[in-house]
Enzyme design. Structure first.
Site, PDB file in Angstrom:
ATOM      1  N   HIS A   3       0.848  -1.194   0.000  1.00  0.00           N
ATOM      2  CA  HIS A   3       0.000   0.000   0.000  1.00  0.00           C
ATOM      3  C   HIS A   3       0.878   1.237   0.000  1.00  0.00           C
ATOM      4  CE1 HIS A   3      -3.278   2.705   0.985  1.00  0.00           C
ATOM      5  NE2 HIS A   3      -4.085   1.725   0.633  1.00  0.00           N
ATOM      6  N   ASP A  46      -8.154  -5.354  -0.164  1.00  0.00           N
ATOM      7  CA  ASP A  46      -8.610  -6.199  -1.264  1.00  0.00           C
ATOM      8  C   ASP A  46      -8.326  -7.679  -1.018  1.00  0.00           C
ATOM      9  OD1 ASP A  46      -9.589  -4.140  -2.989  1.00  0.00           O
ATOM     10  OD2 ASP A  46      -7.517  -3.527  -3.262  1.00  0.00           O
TER      11      ASP A  46
HETATM   12  N1  COA Z   1       4.086  -7.658  -4.541  1.00  0.00           N
HETATM   13  C1  COA Z   1       5.428  -7.722  -4.636  1.00  0.00           C
HETATM   14  N2  COA Z   1       6.240  -6.704  -4.336  1.00  0.00           N
HETATM   15  C2  COA Z   1       5.679  -5.561  -3.912  1.00  0.00           C
HETATM   16  C3  COA Z   1       4.269  -5.432  -3.784  1.00  0.00           C
HETATM   17  C4  COA Z   1       3.472  -6.521  -4.127  1.00  0.00           C
HETATM   18  N3  COA Z   1       2.152  -6.466  -4.028  1.00  0.00           N
HETATM   19  N4  COA Z   1       3.979  -4.198  -3.345  1.00  0.00           N
HETATM   20  C5  COA Z   1       5.152  -3.573  -3.206  1.00  0.00           C
HETATM   21  N5  COA Z   1       6.163  -4.393  -3.565  1.00  0.00           N
HETATM   22  C6  COA Z   1       7.582  -4.077  -3.565  1.00  0.00           C
HETATM   23  C7  COA Z   1       7.939  -3.413  -4.894  1.00  0.00           C
HETATM   24  O1  COA Z   1       8.334  -4.355  -5.859  1.00  0.00           O
HETATM   25  C8  COA Z   1       9.056  -2.495  -4.482  1.00  0.00           C
HETATM   26  O2  COA Z   1      10.216  -3.258  -4.334  1.00  0.00           O
HETATM   27  P1  COA Z   1      11.635  -2.670  -4.838  1.00  0.00           P
HETATM   28  O3  COA Z   1      11.869  -1.453  -3.990  1.00  0.00           O
HETATM   29  O4  COA Z   1      12.576  -3.803  -4.606  1.00  0.00           O
HETATM   30  O5  COA Z   1      11.436  -2.327  -6.298  1.00  0.00           O
HETATM   31  C9  COA Z   1       8.646  -2.020  -3.086  1.00  0.00           C
HETATM   32  O6  COA Z   1       7.826  -3.076  -2.572  1.00  0.00           O
HETATM   33  C10 COA Z   1       7.871  -0.719  -3.102  1.00  0.00           C
HETATM   34  O7  COA Z   1       6.745  -0.873  -3.953  1.00  0.00           O
HETATM   35  P2  COA Z   1       6.098   0.254  -4.852  1.00  0.00           P
HETATM   36  O8  COA Z   1       5.273  -0.392  -5.916  1.00  0.00           O
HETATM   37  O9  COA Z   1       7.156   1.212  -5.290  1.00  0.00           O
HETATM   38  O10 COA Z   1       5.183   0.976  -3.783  1.00  0.00           O
HETATM   39  P3  COA Z   1       4.008   1.945  -4.122  1.00  0.00           P
HETATM   40  O11 COA Z   1       3.733   2.679  -2.882  1.00  0.00           O
HETATM   41  O12 COA Z   1       4.253   2.717  -5.365  1.00  0.00           O
HETATM   42  O13 COA Z   1       2.857   0.898  -4.506  1.00  0.00           O
HETATM   43  C11 COA Z   1       0.981  -0.430  -4.617  1.00  0.00           C
HETATM   44  C12 COA Z   1       1.765   0.595  -3.775  1.00  0.00           C
HETATM   45  C13 COA Z   1      -0.368  -0.669  -3.955  1.00  0.00           C
HETATM   46  C14 COA Z   1       0.748   0.123  -6.043  1.00  0.00           C
HETATM   47  C15 COA Z   1       1.788  -1.736  -4.713  1.00  0.00           C
HETATM   48  O14 COA Z   1       2.029  -2.219  -3.416  1.00  0.00           O
HETATM   49  C16 COA Z   1       1.088  -2.783  -5.565  1.00  0.00           C
HETATM   50  O15 COA Z   1       1.230  -2.780  -6.796  1.00  0.00           O
HETATM   51  N6  COA Z   1       0.320  -3.717  -4.911  1.00  0.00           N
HETATM   52  C17 COA Z   1      -0.420  -4.700  -5.642  1.00  0.00           C
HETATM   53  C18 COA Z   1      -1.749  -4.123  -6.149  1.00  0.00           C
HETATM   54  C19 COA Z   1      -2.773  -3.913  -5.055  1.00  0.00           C
HETATM   55  O16 COA Z   1      -2.998  -4.756  -4.223  1.00  0.00           O
HETATM   56  N7  COA Z   1      -3.401  -2.742  -5.114  1.00  0.00           N
HETATM   57  C20 COA Z   1      -4.459  -2.358  -4.169  1.00  0.00           C
HETATM   58  C21 COA Z   1      -3.999  -1.191  -3.349  1.00  0.00           C
HETATM   59  S1  COA Z   1      -5.166  -0.815  -2.090  1.00  0.00           S
END
Ligand code: COA
Length: 383
Positions: A267, A318
């Site tokens: 998140h 979710d």
């Molecule tokens: N699965 C695997 N790795 C994850 C992850 C996931 N669901 N969520 C975060 N990470 C990892 C990323 O790969 C990243 O690793 P790195 O630094 O080695 O590249 C790190 O954690 C930071 O993630 P990032 O995507 O940059 O964080 P964010 O704050 O931009 O993203 C989300 C937040 C929600 C977009 C992201 O966690 C995600 O894509 N989750 C899956 C989709 C989801 O469940 N969305 C509903 C949100 S309520």
């Protein structure tokens, strides 16, 4: 032919607006030290345990919880506002049965705007009326669209039933157990509002040009559709089905080894766990007992503990909501439309708040395209 790019002039870019505070809000916040979400100061888990979704919808509109009389009047108005026109039901019947339900919802919201007497009126009173109508009508069109995709006839709303009972009745022609109704109601409360998330911010951007609530809501649906936002509850269920009868721990380890993004985890705001998850898990588990869905719970628990042990990334709302909706009988592509039925309250509250001290939302970008060039007439350009 490559052309030189303009020199960088701004260095302080915040990709994804991460960490950027763009405005004030009174509606919700995540308390920093406790890391839990509050609506107008009330922790969502307390609201979910002690109130129903109609009380929460009232709170998001008015900033205060209702007393008994206010609650009765609000529910009465919601019951009276559920009906939709024959025209919109005819439009729904024209939708290709395999079309994306979020596109169906966008179309329905735009169509409700066509028919709404207050559509172009941005006064607070008009937006409060539209809030109520969208709250009451979205379950009706969601159920109608869902049944249409299954080739089933429309079941009209029943004003004698409460919000959740009526919705199940319109979807399935029957009302489930109290535990299932409570789990659904809890999901509605927990999904209702979450600050400047992508869809709410979209709604605020749209209304900031003095557009209108239905336009803001249909734009917000487009944002919510994406798997990084609302679409994650569907992706979670696909993941659980992909694990199937396999070993959930091995599935997760393999997925992490190939650097897969695991849906339903992580998140932007909560880095140590989403405050809505324990509450949703409790009611998912109760619903599972009532519906015989314990295998999804066991699988989810193994996936969750493996993800935390390996990456220290926690589930978001979710993760428990997806399987809860599946066990309740909703088709997977309709999970995100259920989210809309709830989040319409947060979107509309933010639209009203944005209008109360509006400034057009119009950020800047750092230009990295070609430097200034002279136009060559078409007949002199290289072949
Ligand atoms: N699965 C695997 N790795 C994850 C992850 C996931 N669901 N969520 C975060 N990470 C990892 C990323 O790969 C990243 O690793 P790195 O630094 O080695 O590249 C790190 O954690 C930071 O993630 P990032 O995507 O940059 O964080 P964010 O704050 O931009 O993203 C989300 C937040 C929600 C977009 C992201 O966690 C995600 O894509 N989750 C899956 C989709 C989801 O469940 N969305 C509903 C949100 S309520």
């Amino acid at each position: 032919m490559s052309v030189p790019a303009a020199a960088n002039s701004v260095s302080n870019i915040k990709k994804g607006l991460e960490g950027v505070v763009t405005d004030e809000t009174r509606i919700s916040r995540v308390i920093p030290d406790k890391q839990y979400l509050t609506y107008y100061g009330y922790p969502v888990q307390d609201l979910a345990e002690n109130c129903d979704f109609m009380e929460v919808a009232y709170l998001l509109l008015n900033g205060e919880l209702p007393n008994t009389k206010q609650y009765a009047d609000f529910c009465d108005m919601e019951k009276k506002s559920r009906g939709v026109s024959g025209n919109i039901l005819s439009v729904i019947k024209t939708f290709p049965k395999n079309s994306h339900p979020m596109r169906m919802m966008q179309t329905c919201i735009a169509y409700l705007g066509l028919e709404d007497a207050d559509a172009e009126n941005n006064s607070v009173e008009a937006n409060r009326r539209k809030y109520m109508r969208l709250l009451a009508q979205l379950p009706t069109v969601t159920a109608a669209a869902m049944r249409h995709t299954k080739g089933e006839d429309f079941i009209p709303p029943d004003p004698k039933l409460g919000y959740c009972e009526n919705f199940f009745q319109m979807c399935f022609g029957k009302i489930p157990s109290k535990d299932v109704l409570k789990a659904f109601d809890v999901s509605m409360t927990l999904y209702a509002e979450h600050g400047f998330n992508a869809s709410t911010f979209t709604a605020r951007v749209i209304i900031s040009s003095l557009s209108d609530l239905h336009s803001a809501a249909s734009g917000a649906v487009g944002s919510l559709k994406g798997p990084l936002h609302g679409g994650a509850n569907e992706a979670v269920m696909h993941m659980l089905m992909d694990v199937g009868n396999g070993d959930p721990k091995k599935w997760m380890l393999d997925a992490l080894a190939t650097k897969k993004k695991i849906m339903g985890f992580g998140h932007r705001v909560y880095k140590n766990g989403d405050s809505r998850v324990p509450c949703m898990k409790k009611y998912r588990d109760l619903a599972a007992k009532s519906l015989g869905g314990e295998k999804w719970v066991e699988m989810s628990n193994i996936l969750e503990s493996t993800m935390i042990a390996e990456k220290n990334i926690h589930p978001n709302l979710d993760f428990p909501a997806g399987p809860a909706y599946y066990m309740m009988g909703f088709p997977i592509p309709f999970f995100t439309p259920l989210f809309i039925m709830s989040r319409i309250t947060g979107w509309a509250a933010h639209v009203i708040e944005q209008l109360s001290s509006n400034k057009l939302i119009r950020p800047l970008s750092q230009y990295i395209g070609p430097v200034e060039r002279k136009v060559t007439p078409i007949n002199q350009r290289a072949a």
